[in-house]
Design an enzyme around this catalytic site. Structure first.
Site, PDB file in Angstrom:
ATOM      1  N   ALA A 337       1.205  -1.312  -0.264  1.00  0.00           N
ATOM      2  CA  ALA A 337      -0.080   0.346   0.134  1.00  0.00           C
ATOM      3  C   ALA A 337       0.512   0.866   0.258  1.00  0.00           C
ATOM      4  CB  ALA A 337      -1.352   0.040   0.944  1.00  0.00           C
ATOM      5  N   ALA A 338       0.111   2.537  -1.054  1.00  0.00           N
ATOM      6  CA  ALA A 338       1.750   2.863  -1.165  1.00  0.00           C
ATOM      7  C   ALA A 338       1.039   4.328   0.167  1.00  0.00           C
ATOM      8  CB  ALA A 338       1.247   4.435  -2.026  1.00  0.00           C
ATOM      9  N   CYS A 339       0.037   4.056   1.224  1.00  0.00           N
ATOM     10  CA  CYS A 339      -0.069   5.069   2.820  1.00  0.00           C
ATOM     11  C   CYS A 339       1.041   4.222   3.352  1.00  0.00           C
ATOM     12  CB  CYS A 339      -1.558   5.097   3.000  1.00  0.00           C
ATOM     13  SG  CYS A 339      -2.022   3.228   3.537  1.00  0.00           S
ATOM     14  N   HIS A 340       2.149   2.851   3.131  1.00  0.00           N
ATOM     15  CA  HIS A 340       2.915   2.414   4.312  1.00  0.00           C
ATOM     16  C   HIS A 340       3.888   2.631   3.817  1.00  0.00           C
ATOM     17  CE1 HIS A 340      -0.877  -0.983   4.696  1.00  0.00           C
ATOM     18  NE2 HIS A 340      -0.206   0.046   6.087  1.00  0.00           N
TER      19      HIS A 340
END
Length: 407
Positions: A337-340
């Site tokens: 995930a990009a948010c990680h």
């Protein structure tokens, strides 16, 4: 080693109407080649019909939707049309749709509402002289249940509520066999003070279907303000029936409406194509790397998965996902995930919580195909992965030999 920058363009593709082909020109060692995008779970190129809808809205429906003159009335009509399209896509009614700035805001609005409604309900019970049987719970706080593989907009919201002592929470583990939460665990976790259960339908590291629309959000609420409470987080005008005040972003809402329309019209075709390409991808990966060197992190016995995602690890001590991708010449993908992405080299907590061993999870690469991805793209990126792995292993072997020679 630094990755060369790519210039990405989108064009129409003949597969079906409005397909895009993501291409990029990358210069490396004085040569150029076409990059292949397989990170559709992070974001998608905007469909050409969506771009046209957004552009027309900017040109013709630029007025405030609350105003009575022509550009404002056009904006209002576009928003109403979009609301109908989104409602049809999710199987709801237009009045159940609330437009937001994005999924994060929509998720936060749900948790904000659940906690606020809990306290309002407790005050109403107190005024009526009633009480809730708490079963020995000393501190009266709203209780929330989520899984332990949620998106950060859910996980961090709950963490914040706990830290500020505004709620208690139970984090349901997922089965190491199915990758899903178990119903019995959920039922056992429910308390008299449970006010919300939030478990994601699909995880973006193991499979999710994207819209090829603009970055804007929507919240589906069955009967908002009537059968289901909604408490606004903002104060302002009366937009979105006061559930989400603020002048509407007409062009982006129109774009979402168009994307939803395309999904309704073409979902079976989209899903069938993506599953065919995804399955072909997994078949070719096994052929090239072999079952002893490859682990599919998104395969869970007895569980359905969505059609576009292959999360896999190429096994080996030096084949961390980020390192492999940095050595690829054409493949554009991610490790999760990009948010990680700000969490460094630590493996995805989602994979770890799903039972994937640490040394396998740190090698994870998420390949997510899209409507324009072809089998030819698959052949090309597997060759790219093969050369990247070979480069890394040759370098590691040479480094090991040099170390032995020095000793």
């Amino acid at each position: 080693m630094e990755r060369n920058d790519c210039t990405i363009t989108t064009d129409g593709s003949p597969f079906t109407q409005s397909y895009q082909k993501v291409t990029a020109t990358e210069e490396r060692n004085d040569s150029s080649s076409e990059c292949i995008y397989m990170d559709y779970n992070a974001t998608t190129p905007v469909d050409i019909e969506v771009i046209q809808t957004v552009t027309e809205a900017m040109q013709e429906a630029w007025g405030n939707p609350s105003s009575s003159y022509t550009p404002g009335r056009k904006a209002k009509a576009l928003i109403d049309w979009s609301r109908e399209n989104v409602a049809q896509m999710v199987g709801g009614r237009p009045e159940d749709i609330i437009f937001t700035s994005g999924g994060t805001e929509a998720n936060n609005l749900v948790f904000h509402t659940a906690v606020k409604y809990f306290w309002d309900h407790q005050r109403q019970l107190a005024q009526n002289g009633a009480s809730v049987e708490l079963g020995g719970i000393a501190e009266l706080l709203p209780h929330i249940i989520i899984s332990n593989i949620e998106h950060d907009s859910v996980q961090l919201m709950v963490d914040n509520l706990i830290e500020e002592k505004k709620a208690n929470a139970t984090f349901l583990p997922v089965s190491k066999v199915t990758g899903c939460t178990e119903v019995d665990d959920l039922i056992a976790a429910v308390r008299p003070t449970t006010c919300l259960v939030s478990v994601m339908l699909a995880n973006n590291e193991t499979g999710i279907l994207m819209f090829h629309g603009p970055r804007i959000g929507v919240l589906y609420v069955r009967g908002p303000g009537t059968s289901t409470p909604v408490y606004s987080m903002f104060f302002g005008g009366g937009q979105e029936r006061k559930f989400r005040p603020g002048t509407e972003n007409t062009p982006m809402i129109a774009g979402l409406g168009k994307a939803a329309q395309l999904v309704v019209q073409n979902l079976e075709v989209y899903a069938s194509h993506m599953q065919e390409v995804r399955d072909y991808l997994e078949e070719k990966l096994l052929t090239v790397f072999g079952k002893d060197k490859l682990h599919f992190n998104s395969h869970f016995k007895g569980s359905d998965r969505l059609p576009n995602t292959c999360n896999m690890s190429i096994l080996g001590p030096n084949l961390q996902g980020r390192k492999v991708l940095l050595n690829c010449r054409r493949l554009l993908a991610s490790v999760g995930a990009a948010c990680h992405s700000d969490k460094g080299n630590r493996p995805s907590h989602i994979l770890l919580n799903s039972g994937i061993p640490y040394d396998v999870a740190q090698n994870a690469i998420r390949l997510s195909v899209g409507r324009a991805t072809s089998k030819e793209d698959v052949v090309a990126i597997i060759e790219d992965l093969k050369q990247a792995v070979n480069e890394i292993e040759v370098c590691a072997a040479q480094a090991g030999q040099t170390h032995r020679d020095r000793n």
